[in-house]
Each structure stands twice: as structure tokens, then as C-alpha cells.
Design an enzyme around this catalytic site. Structure first.
Site, PDB file in Angstrom:
ATOM      1  N   ASN A 170       0.814  -1.225   0.000  1.00  0.00           N
ATOM      2  CA  ASN A 170       0.000   0.000   0.000  1.00  0.00           C
ATOM      3  C   ASN A 170       0.845   1.273   0.000  1.00  0.00           C
ATOM      4  O   ASN A 170       0.346   2.348   0.277  1.00  0.00           O
ATOM      5  CB  ASN A 170      -0.956  -0.016   1.198  1.00  0.00           C
ATOM      6  CG  ASN A 170      -0.221  -0.101   2.519  1.00  0.00           C
ATOM      7  OD1 ASN A 170       1.007  -0.230   2.550  1.00  0.00           O
ATOM      8  ND2 ASN A 170      -0.943  -0.033   3.616  1.00  0.00           N
ATOM      9  N   HIS A 171       2.123   1.159  -0.287  1.00  0.00           N
ATOM     10  CA  HIS A 171       2.971   2.351  -0.286  1.00  0.00           C
ATOM     11  C   HIS A 171       2.803   3.147  -1.580  1.00  0.00           C
ATOM     12  O   HIS A 171       2.595   2.583  -2.642  1.00  0.00           O
ATOM     13  CB  HIS A 171       4.439   1.949  -0.085  1.00  0.00           C
ATOM     14  CG  HIS A 171       4.672   1.351   1.262  1.00  0.00           C
ATOM     15  ND1 HIS A 171       5.737   0.543   1.559  1.00  0.00           N
ATOM     16  CD2 HIS A 171       3.952   1.453   2.407  1.00  0.00           C
ATOM     17  CE1 HIS A 171       5.665   0.170   2.827  1.00  0.00           C
ATOM     18  NE2 HIS A 171       4.593   0.703   3.361  1.00  0.00           N
ATOM     19  N   HIS A 175       4.074   7.832   1.329  1.00  0.00           N
ATOM     20  CA  HIS A 175       3.755   6.808   2.326  1.00  0.00           C
ATOM     21  C   HIS A 175       4.670   5.604   2.110  1.00  0.00           C
ATOM     22  O   HIS A 175       4.534   4.875   1.137  1.00  0.00           O
ATOM     23  CB  HIS A 175       2.279   6.379   2.188  1.00  0.00           C
ATOM     24  CG  HIS A 175       1.883   5.266   3.119  1.00  0.00           C
ATOM     25  ND1 HIS A 175       0.887   4.364   2.841  1.00  0.00           N
ATOM     26  CD2 HIS A 175       2.357   4.905   4.332  1.00  0.00           C
ATOM     27  CE1 HIS A 175       0.764   3.502   3.838  1.00  0.00           C
ATOM     28  NE2 HIS A 175       1.653   3.799   4.754  1.00  0.00           N
ATOM     29  N   HIS A 222      -4.769   6.022  11.676  1.00  0.00           N
ATOM     30  CA  HIS A 222      -3.674   6.151  10.698  1.00  0.00           C
ATOM     31  C   HIS A 222      -4.122   5.972   9.250  1.00  0.00           C
ATOM     32  O   HIS A 222      -3.347   6.223   8.337  1.00  0.00           O
ATOM     33  CB  HIS A 222      -2.542   5.193  11.029  1.00  0.00           C
ATOM     34  CG  HIS A 222      -2.655   3.828  10.407  1.00  0.00           C
ATOM     35  ND1 HIS A 222      -3.754   3.011  10.566  1.00  0.00           N
ATOM     36  CD2 HIS A 222      -1.801   3.136   9.624  1.00  0.00           C
ATOM     37  CE1 HIS A 222      -3.572   1.879   9.912  1.00  0.00           C
ATOM     38  NE2 HIS A 222      -2.395   1.914   9.319  1.00  0.00           N
ATOM     39  N   ALA A 227      -7.434   4.279   6.310  1.00  0.00           N
ATOM     40  CA  ALA A 227      -8.787   3.800   6.061  1.00  0.00           C
ATOM     41  C   ALA A 227      -8.973   2.375   6.578  1.00  0.00           C
ATOM     42  O   ALA A 227     -10.011   2.031   7.116  1.00  0.00           O
ATOM     43  CB  ALA A 227      -9.081   3.870   4.569  1.00  0.00           C
ATOM     44  N   GLY A 228      -7.974   1.545   6.407  1.00  0.00           N
ATOM     45  CA  GLY A 228      -8.104   0.137   6.776  1.00  0.00           C
ATOM     46  C   GLY A 228      -8.742  -0.640   5.637  1.00  0.00           C
ATOM     47  O   GLY A 228      -9.618  -0.140   4.937  1.00  0.00           O
TER      48      GLY A 228
END
Lengths: 485, 148
Positions: A207-208, A239, A408, A410-411
Site C-alpha cells: 500500500n505504499h 507513504h 492512521h 482507512a483500513g
């Protein structure tokens, strides 16, 4: 994971707070920030049990906390916050995670959305060219010698600035100044050093991302002004974390902590909670190695910032001053830190674990950069690549309740497998392009795994932390261009 | 979340388990060695299309751990270390010696080539969560969760 998790009874405290009552071997209660509507999703995995498990660890202070983006993690839940006193408390690599100091950095600019839109494709291409991303990403132009790498681990982002990647002003706008004190490169294994050697300045996969966006909405004008944000302004979010070096440090110390937990007779409900007393040799060594990996991550985001600036200059040749790509803030969301907090009117040092949770310090806290001292610490909450991200600010309430912490992100909602299924036969790139979002990724598969509907709406998460008063909305950022791993 | 139905008898190979944030695998084999071979295939299968990996180079790997579960974690993390440092992707795995505490294996494969290999998801680490390696009436079975 094998069987349906037992339904732990939660006690409703108010619209945003749910208590996991202290039962069995729990030393304190659990406290989950969520709305009623979120509970069914949260209950689909074992994360509530994990909140309860953390509450059994020695020396825990206050409640075992979970932010609204809580989901199942290794040992500690993602979205978990737990503080331990320095007398009998413990430190656990599972309370930090494999990606030590995974975090988010926000840059602002002098550009307006309408100025950037015509060059957007070129800009995203330049970013994709200049910042290695995806599986096995490494830099061919920067492979560090062992002495240089050891300096990175000790100095953090200051190493980058010293070597021409960024300005001294950048360092003033990073959590802990981009350098966690007490880092000891001698406690980082050769294997970890080997993995990190050519990974500085790379995104990695999963997810970076690096995202170019604009300020879509401002919720608090005075604070936005203090953060240098204004409507329609072009922003950049970075991120990523400590790459293979951090993963290896975590793996190395989990093995050490499994032995240590037995040695110190710490009873563990789950072996991924393995830990050692903070003041034990094993505890101190992990803290020093984790600090070194965290410094590597700060340096990584600092180097990426350098290449972001260079990419903008390549497509917008107005010079760095005109672009004004300055750092708003850089904040970790996978870390353990020794901090001073007031618990039940007693002020003491504690070790705060934030695993998928962001520090959110209130106005006037000495660790908030001087430029923001009056308004509070900026908090950066990335959403998915199709929707929006948020800039929040820390509040006094967070200091009282959550050791100065908030959510931190959305999940995830869908597993990667489900996301791939949902994306099958569709062109995700075209769908996003139709929404005005240019995406470049090293892998079509990763982009499919990261489709917007794979994530919960970050709006809901942010509403909870704002409703509970543990942070406040400042601005909403909308994506225009994204590079993914 | 997980399909709880019992696997057919004498299964071999690996099957992905649904898991929201990460990836899990149920591994099957006739021997403990099979479990380690299939685990490596599962790992490389997450990272790339394994059919495109050629067996051009050899790597020797030796890992040790207190028990067979920890040995499986250690093995996969050693393969991730090999990948991070040399880009090596394995096509074939030959287990040369195995006990519950020590594994010696030889891999044939090649370093990642962006032109040739599909780039899928990177893996941070193999974890101890829900870790299990056991011998059943139908052969060997293991569960491993990867952090990605």
C-alpha cells in the site's frame, strides 16, 4: 482465523467509545474508538480479542486502546495503542510491526490545481521514473557502504540533509526531527544492513505510494494557514517505511523476544506478543535497533522527497523557490517511543506503542514543531487512491485519553484476493483516469489489490476521531496522480 | 473467512487462505520436505508468475530453528533475504537434508529481471501467527501467514 471469533461483549460508553471490560487475565480494560455501524466489520476478525490480549501484558498504563481503523494484526491489532511504564512494563516488536516507522509525509507547494493539471501526466511519469517502486525496488544510483549506512541509522534524516538531499528546514518538520535518539547500529544485524543497502529512496510495494493531490476542502482556516495549506493548492503525500532493513530488524528481534518472554516469565496469550521488560538488556537492545530502523525510514522519506522535488523541477522548470515544495510534516504510524504522559494526575515516562496509529500531540507540547506550537501537531491520514486523504491536528483530549494518538488510515475492507476478484476484467487505470486520477504502478496486480473499494471510506474513520475529540479535521486532499508499488 | 472444509486425502501443493490485510497459505505434502518445497513455491508465486522463472543459477540455503514451525518461518524469511539482497527468485527447490530443527536445501532459479518477470506483490515477512506444521493421517499439513 480458523474459527469464528468469540463475541466479546462490548460496553457502549458513548457514540464513539466502546469498552472491552476487564476480565480474566486482563490488567486493564480495552477501549475501542468506533461507531455502532463499524462494529460488525470490526467483529469479522480477531482484533477485539487482540485488544484484550494486549491488556494482559505487564506494566500497561491506562487502557489497551484501538483506533477506528482497527483490524487484525500480528499480536497487537493494527490501530492499537498501548503504553507501558518503565518499571515493570514491556516492549514488544509485535506492538510496532514489521515495517518499523512506516509513516506519512506531506509536502505543500505554491502551485494551484489548474496550473498542475496540464503537466500531470508528465509529472507522474517523472515521479515513476525517479522513484523506484514495486517488488524488489532498489536504487542503482545509491548503494551505501557499511559506514555510510551506519551513519544513516544513527543520524536519520539529518544524514540525508548533510549529503545534499533536502534542507535543514525539512528536519524541523519531522516527528522527532527525523532522528530517534538512542539508535545503535551495532544492534542491527548484518542481514538487515544488507537488505537496506540499496533500498534507501525506494517505495517498495503493497500500500505504499507517492500521491500528488490538491486541497479540496478546508475545515479550519486558521490551522490550515498555520500548516501553509490553502484551497486548490497542489500537495504531495509520501507513504512508505523502513523497507527490508526494518522487516529484518523485526524478524531478528521477534526471535530474541520469544526467548526473553520465557526467560522473564511473561505469560503470553499469543506468541506474537513476545516481549521483554523495557529495562532488560533485550528490551533496551530492541529499542535501540528499532530506533535505528526508524531513522532509516525517516531518511528514506527524506530521499524520496528529494526526488519528488527533482521530478517537479523536470516538468515545471520554474526553479525550486517558485515551486515551494516544503515539508508540512512527517509522522510515523508504526513505532514505540519513550514519552512523558500524565496518567491519573501522575506524570511519568512510558513506552507508547503505536501500531497503525499516529502521534497526535496537542498545542503547546514541546515536541510539536515551533511553527505549529500554537495550533498542535499535524496528523496525516492517507485514504485509498481513488478517494481522499485528511490532514488532522492533535488535541488536548488526545493527550488525556490516547497518549496523544489517533487513527492512521482507512483500513482494508476486502482481502487482496477479494480485491483481485473484484478488479477482474476491469481496467482500474482507465476507471481512475476517468475520475481525473493518473496512476502508474510497477504491477497491474498491486493496483488491482489496492482498488478504492478494497478500503473502508476514510471519512468514517476520521468522523470517529473528530467526534471523540482525539483529533480535529483541518483539510481534505483529493488525489490527482499516484505512483504505486 | 477461511474455508473450514477438510482437505481431500493426500493432498499436495498449496492453497491461499482469505485474509483481509495479508496472505495466508495452507500447505500440503507427503513429507515434511514437501511442505518446505511448497512453501517456497507459494512465496515466489505471490511475488511473480513462477512459470517465467528460469533455473539458471543455484543457491544453497541452510536454516536452523527450535521447531518445525519456526523452521518454516526461518526458511521463508531467508528466501526473502536472498531476494532483497540478490533479487533471486527460485524455480525449483531440492531439500537435501531435513529435521524439525534444520533444513539444508538447494534452489535453482534466477535473479529478478524486470523485462522478463511479472512484478506482483512484495512480501515483508513470514510470521508466527497461526503457524502450524503437523503430520496428519493424510500426510503433512502446514499453515503460514505472510505480512505484505
Amino acid at each position: 482465523m480458523e474459527s469464528k471469533p468469540p463475541d466479546i461483549q462490548l460496553r457502549r460508553l458513548d457514540d464513539y467509545r466502546w469498552e472491552v471490560p476487564q476480565t480474566g487475565k486482563m490488567r486493564t480494560r480495552g477501549l475501542i474508538y468506533a461507531t455502532w455501524d463499524m462494529l460488525p466489520d470490526i467483529r469479522t476478525d480477531q482484533s477485539i480479542q487482540q485488544v484484550a490480549n494486549v491488556a494482559t501484558l505487564p506494566g500497561i498504563e491506562g487502557a489497551s486502546l484501538a483506533m477506528p481503523d482497527i483490524h487484525w494484526g500480528y499480536g497487537f491489532p493494527i490501530g492499537g495503542v498501548a503504553a507501558f511504564n518503565l518499571t515493570e512494563g514491556v516492549i514488544s516488536p509485535g506492538g510496532v510491526g514489521y515495517d518499523i516507522n512506516c509513516g506519512v509525509r506531506l509536502l505543500r507547494s505554491n502551485l494551484l490545481r489548474q496550473e498542475a493539471e496540464p503537466i500531470l501526466e508528465d509529472l507522474v511519469d517523472a515521479l515513476f521514473r525517479n522513484i523506484p517502486s514495486g517488488l524488489g525496488s532498489r536504487r542503482k544510483d545509491l548503494k551505501l557502504t557499511t559506514p555510510a549506512l551506519r551513519q544513516v541509522l544513527r543520524l536519520g534524516a539529518a544524514w540525508a540533509v548533510k549529503n545534499g538531499f533536502g534542507t535543514a528546514d525539512d528536519l524541523l518538520h519531522i516527528e522527532a526531527g527525523g532522528q530517534i535518539p538512542g539508535a545503535d547500529a551495532d544492534l542491527v544485524s548484518d542481514k538487515a544492513l544488507d537488505r537496506g543497502r540499496d533500498q534507501l529512496g525506494t517505495l517498495g510495494s503493497g500500500n505504499h505510494f507517492v500521491e500528488v493531490g490538491y486541497v479540496q476542502e478546508i475545515f479550519d482556516e486558521a490551522i490550515a494557514r498555520a500548516f501553509g495549506l490553502f484551497p486548490q493548492q497542489i500537495t504531495v503525500i509520501i507513504h512508505t517505511g523502513s523497507r527490508g532493513l526494518g522487516h529484518q530488524v523485526c524478524d531478528d528481534y521477534i526471535k530474541i523476544m520469544m526467548k526473553a518472554a520465557a526467560k522473564y516469565n511473561i505469560e503470553l496469550p499469543d506468541r506474537q506478543l513476545c516481549c521483554a521488560p523495557i529495562t532488560s538488556p533485550e528490551g533496551e537492545q530492541y529499542l535501540a535497533a528499532m530506533a535505528a530502523a526508524a531513522n532509516f525510514a525517516f531518511t528514506n522519506r527524506q530521499l524520496i522527497t528529494h526526488w519528488v522535488r527533482e521530478s517537479f523541477e523536470q516538468v515545471w522548470p520554474a526553479g525550486p523557490r517558485a515551486l515551494g515544495l516544503e515539508l508540512v510534516y512527517d509522522v510515523a504510524h508504526n513505532i514505540a517511543k519513550i514519552e512523558t504522559h500524565t496518567i491519573n494526575q501522575v506524570t511519568k515516562k512510558v513506552c507508547v506503542h503505536r501500531k497503525g496509529a499516529t502521534r497526535a500531540f496537542a498545542p503547546h507540547h514541546p515536541e510539536v514543531p515551533e511553527a505549529y506550537r500554537e495550533v498542535g501537531q499535524p496528523v496525516l491520514i492517507p485514504g485509498d487512491m481513488g478517494r481522499y486523504s485528511y490532514v488532522l491536528v492533535g488535541t488536548p483530549q488526545a493527550m488525556v485519553e490516547t497518549f496523544g494518538s489517533t487513527c492512521h488510515g482507512a483500513g482494508r475492507l476486502l482481502s487482496r484476493h477479494q480485491a483481485l476478484k473484484a478488479a477482474k476484467g476491469r481496467s482500474i487505470l482507465q476507471e481512475l483516469a476517468a475520475k481525473g486520477i493518473v496512476v502508474r504502478g510497477a504491477s497491474r496486480g498491486t493496483i488491482a489489490e489496492e482498488i478504492p473499494e478494497a478500503y473502508k471510506d476514510v471519512d468514517n474513520v476520521v468522523e470517529v476521531v473528530q467526534g471523540a475529540g482525539i483529533s480535529r479535521k483541518v483539510a481534505k486532499l483529493h488525489p490527482l496522480g499516484v505512483i504505486k508499488g | 473467512m477461511v474455508n473450514n472444509s477438510d482437505p481431500p486425502k493426500s493432498k499436495s501443493g498449496y492453497r491461499q487462505l482469505a485474509h483481509t490485510a495479508d496472505l495466508g497459505f495452507r500447505l500440503y505434502g507427503e513429507s515434511l520436505a514437501d511442505i518446505f518445497v511448497n512453501a517456497a513455491h507459494a512465496l515466489y508465486g505471490v511475488m511473480t508468475d513462477r512459470r517465467r522463472i528460469r533455473g539458471l543459477e543455484c543457491r544453497e540455503v541452510v536454516v536452523e530453528a527450535p521447531d518445525s514451525g519456526a523452521l518454516l518461518v526461518e526458511w521463508l524469511n531467508q528466501l526473502l533475504y536472498l531476494f532483497d539482497t540478490t533479487g533471486f527468485l527460485g524455480r525449483e527447490v531440492e531439500v537435501q537434508e531435513i529435521t524439525s530443527q534444520r533444513l539444508q536445501a538447494r534452489l535453482r532459479g534466477e535473479p529478478l529481471d524486470e523485462e522478463r518477470h511479472q512484478l506482483n506483490t512484495g512480501i515483508k515477512a513470514a510470521t508466527y501467527h497461526n503457524l502450524e506444521v503437523k503430520e496428519t493421517a493424510a500426510g503433512w499439513q502446514a499453515t503460514i501467514i505472510l505480512d505484505i
